[in-house]
Scaffold this active site. Sequence first.
Site, mmCIF file in Angstrom:
data_model
loop_
_atom_site.group_PDB
_atom_site.id
_atom_site.type_symbol
_atom_site.label_atom_id
_atom_site.label_comp_id
_atom_site.label_asym_id
_atom_site.label_seq_id
_atom_site.Cartn_x
_atom_site.Cartn_y
_atom_site.Cartn_z
ATOM 1 N N CYS A 478 -49.953 -35.304 31.754
ATOM 2 C CA CYS A 478 -50.480 -36.579 32.086
ATOM 3 C C CYS A 478 -49.670 -37.375 32.946
ATOM 4 O O CYS A 478 -49.037 -36.768 33.872
ATOM 5 C CB CYS A 478 -50.611 -37.201 30.486
ATOM 6 S SG CYS A 478 -48.999 -37.557 29.961
ATOM 7 N N LYS A 479 -49.658 -38.551 32.869
ATOM 8 C CA LYS A 479 -48.898 -39.251 33.759
ATOM 9 C C LYS A 479 -47.413 -38.994 33.779
ATOM 10 O O LYS A 479 -46.596 -38.921 34.830
ATOM 11 C CB LYS A 479 -49.125 -40.717 33.816
ATOM 12 C CG LYS A 479 -48.423 -41.933 34.715
ATOM 13 C CD LYS A 479 -48.716 -43.143 34.301
ATOM 14 C CE LYS A 479 -48.000 -44.165 35.540
ATOM 15 N NZ LYS A 479 -48.274 -45.534 35.075
#
Length: 571
Positions: A478-479
Site C-alpha cells: 500500500c502506501k
Amino acid sequence: MLSSAQISSECYDVITVGAAANHHMSFKHGGLTRLISKHTGSSPLSFSPGEASRARALLASVAQLQPLIFGLSEEVLASSLELSPTRLQQALNRLAYQTEQFVHALKDELVRSTLLAIHTLSLAPSRGHAPIPNRNGTLGNHTSANQEGLPAVVPEYDEEDWDRTWANVAMSFNCLTVMMDRLLGREELTPDLMSSPQQEATSSYVSSYPGGSRQDQLLPLVLTLRECVREASQKAKAAMNVVLLQGALAASHHHAPALTHRRDAVFSQALGVLVCGVALKVYESLDKPEVLLQFHTAGVLVQFEVLLSTYGEEVGMLEDMEVGVSDLSGVAFCVTTATSDHPDHLLPTLRGTRGSLVVELRLPGETFCSLPQELQAGGLIRVCPVLFNIGINQNQSLAERFGDCSLQDRINQENCELLKSYCSTLRDTPSGGAGQDIEQLLSSLQSSIGSKKRKNVEVLWSAASVCRRVNGVRVTSCKSAKDRTAMSVTLEQCVLLRDEHTLRHTHFNTALDTMRSEGCRMENVQKNVGMRRYAFSRVQLLTFPRIYRPPLGTYSSSRHADTERHRQRDK
C-alpha cells in the site's frame, strides 16, 4: 484451534513493501504513466506499460514455439518413413499441442490492433498527416506516385487480415491431420477440430495431392504449415517490436532527464523487491527440481497486490508503480557458483544495462551441483510481473462515487491477460501448473474484474490463489506497507490456515483479530511510528470492507497517532 493430528508444515512467503514510487518528486503532474503519455503524446502510436509487458511475453512465446513446431514437423516426416503408426501418431500429437499453443498466443488482440495502427500510419501522408520515419531514420516518400498529379495508389487493408494469418496456421495443421488420418486408414476427423466449411475446404485441399509414399504425401503439407507459421511469426514480431520500441523511446527521451530519473528511482525500488522475492523462491525450491525447471521453461511469476486508491496523490503512486512493475519484465536471473561460503560472496550481483539486467544468484558449490542441468549450464530464469490493485480506504469511496476508477480497471484487465498468458505456458512444464483449478480461478478473476462491484477485493484473492498455485512470488503493498498491508497479510494468513491447515471456521475471526493485535504486523507498526496503533480512525474504517477492519483497541485517529508518535520521540 488446530487439530494436532492434521497439522502440516509449509512455508508461505509474502513480501510487504511501500509503494514503489518517487515520493521525493511528488505527484503534482501525475505519476510515470501520465508523464510518459504526455511526452509521447505527439506520437501517433502509444502503448501502456501493461501492453508492453504483453508484447514481451508474446515475443518470448513465439521465439520458443516456432522452432519447436519446426523441429516436431521434421520428426513427423522422419516418423512417416517407419512402419510404426503409434510413433507417427505420437509425433503428430506433440506437434498438435505446440501448434495449439502458437495459435493461442497469436490471437492476442494487441497484435491485431497494432498491425492496423501501423497500416493506418503508413497512409498518413496521403491524408495530410506527418510522415513516419523509415528504419534508417529518413522520412518515407509516400507521395512519389502523385508527383505527376496522378492519384496515389493506396493499398487496401482488410481489418481481418491478421485473423486470417493465424487461422491459416490452424487450417494448414488440419490439412496435415486429415492426410494423416487417410494414411493410417482413418477417414473420420474429430468434429471439434474444424467447422463444416473448413472440413470441406480441407478435404478438397488434401485430395489435390497425388499418391505416393507417406513422406511424399506429408511433405507438401508440412512445408505449408511451416510457411504459415513463419509468416505469422514475422507479422507478430514486427507488431510487438513496434510496441517495445515505442516504450523504449519514451524511456530514453533526451528532452526529459527528470522523467528518466523518476523511472530509474521507481525501478530501483521494484528491483530490490524482485531480487528478494525470486531469491527466496529459488532457495526454497532447491529440493524441488520440477519447480526450478518450471522457472527455467516458463519464468517465475511475481504478483504485486496493491491497495492504493485512485484518488489524490495515490493515483500518481499507482502510475509510478505500474511502470516500475512493468519494467521488471526486462530482468532475468541466473544461478552461479560462489567462490566461498562467506556471506559476502553469496550476495546477488547485477550485470547488464538499463532495460536488460541479469541478476546472478550465487550458491555454494555443493548446492549448485544439485540444480537441474539447464540452470547449471547458465540457463536464465525470466520474470513475469503482474500487478492487481483494489483501493479499500475512504479515498477509494470518493473515487468510486465522484472520481475515476478507469486506471484501476485498465491495470487489472491488462494484467489478467498477462496472468492467463503465463498460465497457458505451464502446460508443457514438468510441474504441470495449468490444472483445472487454475482455469476456474482465472475464470473467477476475469468475472470479478468485469463486475461493477465496488471495492471488489475478490480480484486480489483470486490473483493471490493463482500465484500460490504456480509457485509464484507474492508481494503486498500500500502506501507505506504498514496499515492496509497489515490487514491484507493477516487475512491471507488466516485464509491459508483455514484452507490448507484445518483452521476451524468458528475460530477464523478470533485468529484474524489475534494476528492483527498481537502478531508481527503490530511489531512493524511499533518500529515505524513508535506506538502500537494502526493509523485508522473509526470513521475511516466504516468505509473499509468489513473483513479488512482491525479489532477495537488497535487503532486511533491520525491526529492522535501523530501526537503519540511525537511524544514517544521526545522521550
